[in-house]
Write a protein that holds these residues in place. Structure first.
Motif, short mmCIF file in Angstrom:
data_model
loop_
_atom_site.label_atom_id
_atom_site.label_comp_id
_atom_site.label_asym_id
_atom_site.label_seq_id
_atom_site.Cartn_x
_atom_site.Cartn_y
_atom_site.Cartn_z
N THR A 1 0.83 -1.20 0.00
CA THR A 1 0.00 0.00 0.00
C THR A 1 0.87 1.26 0.00
OG1 THR A 1 -1.62 -1.21 1.31
CG2 THR A 1 -1.85 1.18 1.26
N GLY A 2 1.87 1.26 0.85
CA GLY A 2 2.72 2.45 0.99
C GLY A 2 3.57 2.70 -0.24
N LEU A 3 4.12 1.64 -0.82
CA LEU A 3 4.96 1.85 -2.01
C LEU A 3 4.14 2.21 -3.24
CD1 LEU A 3 7.92 -0.70 -1.56
CD2 LEU A 3 7.88 1.75 -1.07
N GLU A 4 2.88 1.79 -3.29
CA GLU A 4 1.97 2.27 -4.35
C GLU A 4 1.85 3.79 -4.25
OE1 GLU A 4 0.23 0.72 -6.79
OE2 GLU A 4 0.23 -1.40 -6.25
N THR A 5 1.71 4.29 -3.03
CA THR A 5 1.64 5.75 -2.83
C THR A 5 2.94 6.42 -3.27
OG1 THR A 5 0.08 5.54 -1.01
CG2 THR A 5 1.32 7.58 -1.12
N VAL A 6 4.07 5.83 -2.89
CA VAL A 6 5.36 6.38 -3.30
C VAL A 6 5.45 6.44 -4.83
CG1 VAL A 6 7.85 5.91 -3.37
CG2 VAL A 6 6.60 5.73 -1.21
N GLU A 7 5.04 5.38 -5.50
CA GLU A 7 5.07 5.35 -6.96
C GLU A 7 4.18 6.47 -7.53
OE1 GLU A 7 7.03 3.36 -8.74
OE2 GLU A 7 6.21 3.48 -10.78
N ALA A 8 3.01 6.67 -6.93
CA ALA A 8 2.11 7.73 -7.39
C ALA A 8 2.72 9.11 -7.17
CB ALA A 8 0.75 7.62 -6.67
N LEU A 9 3.41 9.29 -6.05
CA LEU A 9 4.07 10.58 -5.79
C LEU A 9 5.19 10.81 -6.82
CD1 LEU A 9 4.35 10.49 -1.88
CD2 LEU A 9 2.83 11.97 -3.24
N LEU A 10 5.93 9.76 -7.13
CA LEU A 10 6.98 9.89 -8.16
C LEU A 10 6.38 10.20 -9.52
CD1 LEU A 10 9.40 6.97 -7.15
CD2 LEU A 10 9.79 9.42 -6.84
N ALA A 11 5.27 9.54 -9.85
CA ALA A 11 4.60 9.80 -11.13
C ALA A 11 4.16 11.26 -11.22
CB ALA A 11 3.39 8.87 -11.29
N ALA A 12 3.71 11.80 -10.10
CA ALA A 12 3.19 13.17 -10.10
C ALA A 12 4.30 14.22 -10.10
CB ALA A 12 2.28 13.38 -8.89
N HIS A 13 5.41 13.92 -9.44
CA HIS A 13 6.37 15.00 -9.15
C HIS A 13 7.81 14.73 -9.54
CE1 HIS A 13 3.04 16.63 -6.91
NE2 HIS A 13 3.07 15.68 -6.01
N ARG A 14 8.12 13.55 -10.09
CA ARG A 14 9.53 13.19 -10.17
C ARG A 14 10.34 14.01 -11.18
NH1 ARG A 14 12.08 7.80 -12.61
NH2 ARG A 14 14.27 8.28 -12.21
N GLY A 15 9.78 14.29 -12.31
CA GLY A 15 10.59 14.94 -13.33
C GLY A 15 11.52 13.96 -14.01
N GLN A 16 12.65 14.44 -14.55
CA GLN A 16 13.49 13.63 -15.44
C GLN A 16 14.75 13.09 -14.80
OE1 GLN A 16 12.32 12.82 -18.48
NE2 GLN A 16 10.50 13.95 -17.85
N GLY A 17 14.99 13.38 -13.54
CA GLY A 17 16.26 12.98 -12.93
C GLY A 17 16.39 11.48 -12.72
N ARG A 18 17.60 11.06 -12.38
CA ARG A 18 17.85 9.63 -12.14
C ARG A 18 17.35 9.18 -10.79
NH1 ARG A 18 23.53 8.17 -11.79
NH2 ARG A 18 23.91 10.36 -11.29
N PHE A 19 17.31 10.14 -9.85
CA PHE A 19 16.92 9.80 -8.48
C PHE A 19 15.46 10.24 -8.25
CE2 PHE A 19 21.52 10.06 -8.64
CZ PHE A 19 21.86 8.83 -8.08
#
Lengths: 214, 214
Positions: free
Chosen positions: B138-156
């Motif tokens: 459940t928690g890592l699904e949220t992390v993935e969604a946060l990355l999808a929304a805000h990550r941008g193009q970086g490697r990290f």
């Protein structure tokens, strides 16, 4: 600013206190965590916060979740009055106490966790309340020990102005009282909370003062 | 600096990564969380950390607990390389992701919580593992969604240098793999973790590289 909030959520309560201490204008967008199976699970809200938890802050379209991330953001954007005053070690003391509550007490007693205990393990009401009290009592004993070690002479957790530590402590003690936890012997905590509750910023943030209180 | 640590503690793992990224010299003071009923409960250790949890950092006699408080302290005392770079909103994004792990996943699966489930509720191994996986997934699904929304193009997680978000994500994914959680579909997380694991600072902090690894 707009805050997705629920009157009884202690994480939302923290952010309400911080907004009030900063003197910022904000509107409540209530998300009822119990009614209709929990409004936090609705797709409309999941598109705001994929975790399906409150609070979430909307600052002119930028939505931030996680109460401590929100409060650190507010403190960086609106530095006065400082919620993390002092040098690096003083700020570490403040965060240490805040995180003792935000990581080691609150998540274990969150609504979704209690629901899991009932649904999957068939835990009855009495045992669920014992679980709740166990984590609150254990965690607040640690908070009392941290205050004994590092508090100094101020009225609040650290000094004579409220900080992020107080912002986290007051909602946690509110929950401790609500669930009849055995915390009356934790003198330093009670002194601090009394000082906080004398301030309007804390009183206006309390669950019973919210528009969605029932 | 000295770090009270346990090789498998993911909170200690976070601090080890941060110390390595900063290039700081540190010595491990291992606290075995399982042997002899748990060395974290011994009075000697309780006098270091009243919560009886690892990690704790000893910086010339000043002891700080709570992994995120320690890392923020290190970042303030040793600003380069920055683990919280950018403006207030960027820093909020980093903290939001870190806290999603540190508050909403990790504490619910902590050793003492799993022990309570077994001891007080008689939860068997299979159900305990299902609990563990539920909160990680459940928690890592949220992390993935946060990355999808805000990550941008970086490697990290956020940009081309590792931040507090990566420091929290790598230990959590380590645990997810160890307990066979269903996370292989979370592509952004895997890309980020792969970039992190290419760095020596992360590799040297891994459980199997610790002096107390058994």
């Amino acid at each position: 600013m707009k805050l997705y909030t629920y009157f009884r959520s202690s994480a939302a309560y923290r952010v309400r206190i911080a907004l009030n201490l900063k003197g910022l204008a904000w509107n409540a967008l209530p998300v009822h965590l119990v009614r209709s199976g929990g409004e936090q699970h609705l797709p409309e809200y999941r598109s705001v916060n994929p975790a399906g938890l409150v609070p979430a802050l909307d600052d002119e379209g930028a939505v931030i979740t996680q109460s401590l991330a929100i409060i650190e953001y507010l403190d960086e954007r609106h530095p006065e009055p400082a919620l993390l005053p002092g040098d690096a070690l003083q700020r570490a003391r403040i965060r240490e106490l805040a995180l003792t509550i935000a990581c080691d007490i609150h998540p274990i007693n969150n609504l979704r966790v209690l629901q899991y205990l009932t649904r999957e393990f068939g835990v009855d009401e009495e045992k669920k309340n014992a679980w709740y009290r166990h984590w609150v009592e254990t965690g607040l004993e640690t908070v009392e020990a941290l205050l004994a070690a590092h508090r100094g002479q101020g009225r609040f957790c650290f000094g004579d102005t409220p900080t992020l530590a107080d912002v986290c402590l007051v909602p946690q003690l509110y929950n401790a009282r609500r669930f009849d936890c055995s915390v009356s012997h934790l003198e330093r905590i009670h002194h601090v909370v009394e000082a906080c509750e004398a301030l309007e910023a804390f009183r206006r943030a309390a669950p019973e003062s919210q528009p969605d209180a029932v």
